[in-house]
Design a protein around this motif. Structure first.
Motif, PDB file in Angstrom:
ATOM      1  N   ILE A 117       8.257  13.481  42.185  1.00 58.96           N
ATOM      2  CA  ILE A 117       9.348  12.934  41.370  1.00 58.96           C
ATOM      3  C   ILE A 117       9.220  11.427  41.184  1.00 58.96           C
ATOM      4  N   HIS A 118       8.009  11.001  40.809  1.00 55.13           N
ATOM      5  CA  HIS A 118       7.802   9.597  40.437  1.00 55.13           C
ATOM      6  C   HIS A 118       6.977   9.550  39.154  1.00 55.13           C
ATOM      7  N   HIS A 143      13.627   6.299  39.647  1.00 57.67           N
ATOM      8  CA  HIS A 143      14.109   5.436  40.741  1.00 57.67           C
ATOM      9  C   HIS A 143      14.219   3.974  40.316  1.00 57.67           C
ATOM     10  N   MET A 181      12.603   0.634  42.206  1.00 60.08           N
ATOM     11  CA  MET A 181      11.205   1.080  42.293  1.00 60.08           C
ATOM     12  C   MET A 181      10.430   0.510  41.117  1.00 60.08           C
ATOM     13  N   CYS A 205       9.293   2.999  37.948  1.00 60.93           N
ATOM     14  CA  CYS A 205       9.398   4.452  38.050  1.00 60.93           C
ATOM     15  C   CYS A 205      10.764   4.791  37.461  1.00 60.93           C
TER      16      CYS A 205
HETATM   17 CU   LIG Z   1      10.080   6.913  41.864  1.00 62.10          CU
END
Ligand SMILES: [Cu+2]
Length: 148
Positions: free
Chosen positions: A62-63, A102, A107, A99
């Motif tokens: 999930i990035h 996030h 992030m 990202c």
């Molecule tokens: Cu992320």
């Protein structure tokens, strides 16, 4: 005479081949946690040379990696979630990327090559971006402070 032309053309070809070999490849991991915090790219601040390639690796799920700011005329990138994405750094200066899932956790990451020609613009963008973060509000600014 013939021999020296052959010698120099061989030398030239060798130099060209070497300059291509010298273009480095870097990996940036996308992590849930490291000793540098949660939801981080590692290394978060990466110094490269123009011509080098950076690949973002989905180490944890999930990035993604999406460029936010780049020098004029520079390559940008828009990675997909959970997939690697590569970019060849073609202009000197400062690159900021995020990202998307996030972003509000702070992030983000920084790549720089050659002289930080757009540092003032990057710092201004960093203040704007960081004001939207819910945590790690000083992270991006401290990354850019490392370039001074
Ligand atoms: Cu992320």
């Amino acid at each position: 005479m013939k021999l020296s032309i052959k010698f120099f053309s061989t030398l030239l070809l060798t130099c060209l081949a070497l300059s291509q070999v010298n273009a480095a490849e870097y990996e940036v991991k996308m992590l849930n946690a490291s000793e540098n915090g949660n939801m981080v790219f590692e290394p978060a601040v990466l110094q490269v040379e123009v011509g080098d390639t950076v690949t973002f690796v989905p180490t944890d799920p999930i990035h993604d990696s999406i460029s936010v700011l780049a020098p004029p005329g520079a390559n940008t990138w828009h990675g997909q979630r959970d997939q690697s994405v590569s970019v060849t750094i073609n202009k000197e200066g400062v690159y900021i990327y995020k990202c998307a899932p996030h972003y509000y956790y702070g992030m983000v990451g920084v790549i720089h090559a050659g002289k930080p020609v757009n540092l003032t613009e990057a710092q201004q963008a960093a203040r704007e971006i960081s004001s939207k973060f819910l945590m790690n509000k000083d992270r991006l600014i401290s990354y850019l402070d490392q370039l001074k």
